[in-house]
Enzyme design. Structure first.
Site, PDB file in Angstrom:
ATOM      1  N   GLY A  61       0.790  -1.226   0.000  1.00  0.00           N
ATOM      2  CA  GLY A  61       0.000   0.000   0.000  1.00  0.00           C
ATOM      3  C   GLY A  61       0.821   1.273   0.000  1.00  0.00           C
ATOM      4  O   GLY A  61       0.266   2.365  -0.081  1.00  0.00           O
ATOM      5  N   HIS A  91      16.087  11.518  -8.109  1.00  0.00           N
ATOM      6  CA  HIS A  91      16.927  12.654  -7.705  1.00  0.00           C
ATOM      7  C   HIS A  91      16.120  13.920  -7.400  1.00  0.00           C
ATOM      8  O   HIS A  91      16.597  14.787  -6.682  1.00  0.00           O
ATOM      9  CB  HIS A  91      17.977  12.937  -8.787  1.00  0.00           C
ATOM     10  CG  HIS A  91      18.889  11.766  -8.993  1.00  0.00           C
ATOM     11  ND1 HIS A  91      20.141  11.695  -8.443  1.00  0.00           N
ATOM     12  CD2 HIS A  91      18.697  10.586  -9.639  1.00  0.00           C
ATOM     13  CE1 HIS A  91      20.696  10.520  -8.756  1.00  0.00           C
ATOM     14  NE2 HIS A  91      19.837   9.834  -9.482  1.00  0.00           N
ATOM     15  N   ASP A 177      24.310  10.801 -11.981  1.00  0.00           N
ATOM     16  CA  ASP A 177      24.220   9.564 -12.761  1.00  0.00           C
ATOM     17  C   ASP A 177      24.909   9.878 -14.079  1.00  0.00           C
ATOM     18  O   ASP A 177      24.581  10.864 -14.726  1.00  0.00           O
ATOM     19  CB  ASP A 177      22.762   9.191 -13.035  1.00  0.00           C
ATOM     20  CG  ASP A 177      22.020   8.791 -11.768  1.00  0.00           C
ATOM     21  OD1 ASP A 177      22.624   8.855 -10.683  1.00  0.00           O
ATOM     22  OD2 ASP A 177      20.835   8.429 -11.878  1.00  0.00           O
ATOM     23  N   ASP A 209      28.801   7.084  -9.319  1.00  0.00           N
ATOM     24  CA  ASP A 209      27.670   6.243  -9.742  1.00  0.00           C
ATOM     25  C   ASP A 209      28.148   4.798  -9.937  1.00  0.00           C
ATOM     26  O   ASP A 209      28.980   4.526 -10.795  1.00  0.00           O
ATOM     27  CB  ASP A 209      27.134   6.831 -11.063  1.00  0.00           C
ATOM     28  CG  ASP A 209      26.023   6.006 -11.695  1.00  0.00           C
ATOM     29  OD1 ASP A 209      25.643   4.966 -11.133  1.00  0.00           O
ATOM     30  OD2 ASP A 209      25.535   6.432 -12.767  1.00  0.00           O
ATOM     31  N   GLY A 381      22.008   4.187 -19.229  1.00  0.00           N
ATOM     32  CA  GLY A 381      22.452   5.567 -19.041  1.00  0.00           C
ATOM     33  C   GLY A 381      23.577   5.666 -18.021  1.00  0.00           C
ATOM     34  O   GLY A 381      23.969   6.771 -17.642  1.00  0.00           O
ATOM     35  N   HIS A 382      24.057   4.516 -17.561  1.00  0.00           N
ATOM     36  CA  HIS A 382      25.064   4.527 -16.490  1.00  0.00           C
ATOM     37  C   HIS A 382      26.398   3.961 -16.971  1.00  0.00           C
ATOM     38  O   HIS A 382      26.443   3.078 -17.831  1.00  0.00           O
ATOM     39  CB  HIS A 382      24.561   3.704 -15.297  1.00  0.00           C
ATOM     40  CG  HIS A 382      23.327   4.265 -14.666  1.00  0.00           C
ATOM     41  ND1 HIS A 382      23.375   5.246 -13.701  1.00  0.00           N
ATOM     42  CD2 HIS A 382      22.018   4.007 -14.885  1.00  0.00           C
ATOM     43  CE1 HIS A 382      22.136   5.548 -13.335  1.00  0.00           C
ATOM     44  NE2 HIS A 382      21.294   4.816 -14.040  1.00  0.00           N
ATOM     45  N   ASP A 457       1.910   7.270   1.844  1.00  0.00           N
ATOM     46  CA  ASP A 457       0.723   6.493   1.509  1.00  0.00           C
ATOM     47  C   ASP A 457      -0.420   7.481   1.336  1.00  0.00           C
ATOM     48  O   ASP A 457      -0.879   8.074   2.306  1.00  0.00           O
ATOM     49  CB  ASP A 457       0.430   5.499   2.644  1.00  0.00           C
ATOM     50  CG  ASP A 457      -0.771   4.623   2.327  1.00  0.00           C
ATOM     51  OD1 ASP A 457      -1.340   4.760   1.223  1.00  0.00           O
ATOM     52  OD2 ASP A 457      -1.143   3.805   3.181  1.00  0.00           O
TER      53      ASP A 457
HETATM   54 ZN    ZN Z   1      19.531   7.898 -10.404  1.00  0.00          ZN
HETATM   55 ZN    ZN Z   2      19.295   9.212 -13.487  1.00  0.00          ZN
END
Ligand code: ZN
Ligand code: ZN
Length: 569
Positions: A61, A91, A177, A209, A381-382, A457
């Site tokens: 939940g 982020h 990142d 990263d 993307g890393h 929540d």
């Molecule tokens: Zn990230």
């Molecule tokens: Zn990112």
């Protein structure tokens, strides 16, 4: 070389003793998500990023998880601002929950702030927010004794940056990142010359990263995906649908460019993708040739081989557009035999089975589905291992602090930099909340601050804790059984009941005999209670729970939550 540099620092240290800079990850280490790091020097605190995490399956939940910011609230008069690396949810996603309690200035690049503004508008928080656009070309922003500089990097969203944080104790670099893409879609390459220059001058600590620290080699360029798109478009004879992350503007750009090359018009399905593309186009990060974009309704009037539909749902999210199409549950788009569907994404850990189900359903409806395992329709993307090494070589930091990874990613990262000659004592792997103190020649963890996950929540922030979650878990696993009795407390007599109501325990219509037996057990306890003149509620409740608990355990092997309700008259 490194040794000489080190000695020089030591000598300088003797002349001007400097206090250390304190670095505190409030999230994003030993976990992926809810990135937030505190940089503290003297009277000044600067916060890097304010992200959310998505809940694990056992957080029943819970909608979102954000970092605990009590430490920042306790030191609110010292917090100079929040500086952002890029516009991903992990982020910036916590800002709508952080800013109402800590309304400090927020700094980020143009697209990042554009996405933050959109997000705050949705939460009706934009008017009081202090948003500041910075540029990777401009001078560092001074926040007290700390100065922040944004440095171009590549990532799966445009306008991402690493940060150089200049403190009196030394320079801290935070990678954000990143990957190092030699052929980025927007031509905006990672600023290796600036990073090398920082390395020349000396970097005290480097947050790196670690997402892809397990992956050898280099992460392929984003451009590779465009080449695959081109091949797929070449072969597709009817409609093409492309699902990707709503924030992956480079990917969306490539899809649009390929569509234009092949004479196809593009429509966009899914609210988040419509919004993100609108923000990105308005700010100049997405170039859509005039006449390319059409409304979803218009698309159905065009020939199938002239259309592309960009859509959300690459994660199999139940409410997203592609998921609905795959379930034959989308109002405007029905999947047909001959459609080509490209899933241009990788499942975020935990979403694998949802994505798998979407792919299954699309095939079942007759579509040709192209996903990561069958063609290079997605790249990360890393940074992979070689890019991590490149970055580390450029910066030559005294201390390295990997972040943005589960423990296994951080362990893999440690191996990578150890291979480069870094000693174990130069690599700091903190826990969330650890106070890392670094100065030249010294990097230690010194105590902990208040920290941890805060659950969101609905409208509640932090009101659901471990006790509520434990109850939800046992309710989900075992169901509930309510025993209602009416009692005359003065006479110590039961006037009516026990009535038994259950949910999620047994199917009542087929379990009448079982529940009748249970009722008789309860009648027995009530009689005993009357005879012994027990009037204390807690004792009465415990007796009912105990008797029925044992009974159900013996007869069914199950342990429902037993909830006695005593109505007093
Ligand atoms: Zn990230
Ligand atoms: Zn990112």
């Amino acid at each position: 070389m490194a040794k000489k540099r080190y000695r020089r620092w030591k000598r300088r240290d003797k002349r001007v003793p400097k206090s250390p800079v304190t670095l505190i990850p409030l999230g994003g280490t030993r976990e992926i998500g809810k990135n937030m790091t505190v940089v503290e020097y003297g009277d000044d605190i600067v916060v890097i990023d304010a992200g959310i995490a998505f809940p694990d399956e056992e957080l029943l939940g819970i909608d979102l998880v954000i970092p605990d910011i009590d430490y920042l609230l306790e030191n609110r008069e010292r917090v100079r601002g929040i500086v952002l690396t890029h516009g991903h949810e992990d982020h910036i996603g916590a800002l709508p929950y952080v800013l109402p309690r800590l309304n400090v200035p927020v700094y980020g690049t143009k697209l990042t702030i554009g996405l933050v503004r959109k997000k705050l508008e949705e939460h009706r928080l934009v008017r009081q927010a202090k948003l500041n656009v910075v540029s990777t070309e401009s001078r560092p922003i001074k926040l007290g004794s700390i100065a922040i500089e944004w440095i171009r990097t590549n990532h799966s969203i445009p306008d991402g940056a690493a940060l150089a944080i200049h403190t009196p104790a030394g320079v801290i670099v935070h990678s954000g990142d990143f990957k190092i893409d030699p052929t980025p879609i927007d031509g905006r390459r990672t600023d290796v010359s600036r990073l090398s220059a920082l390395g020349e001058k000396g970097v005290l600590a480097f947050f790196c990263d670690a997402t892809n620290a397990e992956v050898p080699g280099y992460t392929p360029s984003e451009k590779v995906v465009g080449e695959t798109f081109d091949q797929v478009f070449e072969e597709a004879e009817q409609r093409i649908l492309i699902a990707t992350f709503a924030s992956n503007i480079h990917r969306i750009q490539q899809a649009i460019d390929t569509a234009v090359d092949h004479g196809r018009k593009v429509a966009i399905a899914g609210r988040s993708m419509r919004e993100n593309t609108a923000v990105a186009e308005e700010l100049g990060f997405l170039k859509i040739p005039k006449g390319t974009l059409v409304e979803l309704e218009e698309l159905s009037r065009l020939p199938d081989n002239k259309t592309v539909l960009l859509t959300t749902g690459s994660q199999g999210e139940p409410m997203a557009a592609l998921t609905r199409m795959a379930n034959n549950d989308h109002r405007q788009v029905q999947i047909r035999a001959g459609d080509t569907v490209i899933i241009s994404a990788t499942p975020i850990p935990g979403n694998e089975s949802l994505v798998g189900r979407t792919i299954d359903n699309l095939f079942r409806l007759g579509a040709e589905v192209i996903y990561k395992e069958v063609a290079q329709v997605h790249v990360s993307g890393h940074a992979s291992q070689e890019e991590i090494k490149m970055m580390t070589n450029m910066l030559r930091p005294e201390y390295i602090i990997p972040f943005h990874g589960e423990y296994r990613h951080l362990a893999a990262f440690l191996k990578v930099v150890e291979e480069m000659g870094y000693n174990r004592d130069r690599v700091i792997i903190p826990e969330v909340g650890d106070r890392i103190e670094v100065s030249r020649g010294r990097g230690v963890i010194n105590g902990q601050v208040t920290s941890g996950p805060v659950f969101i929540d609905g409208l509640g922030i932090g009101d659901v804790g471990h006790i509520v979650l434990r109850d939800r878990m046992t309710l989900a696993n075992n169901g509930v059984l309510v025993v209602v009795v009416v009692m005359d407390k003065q006479k110590g007599k039961f006037l009516s009941g026990p009535d038994i109501i259950t949910r999620g325990f047994v199917y009542v219509r087929e379990s009448e005999a079982l529940l009748e037996q249970a009722r008789k057990q309860a009648v027995g306890v009530l009689k005993e209670i009357e005879e012994k003149h027990i009037t204390e509620w807690s004792v009465i409740k415990a007796k009912i729970q105990e008797t029925l608990g044992v009974y159900f355990d013996v007869v069914t092997g199950r342990r429902p939550n037993i909830l006695p309700i005593i109505i007093e008259v």
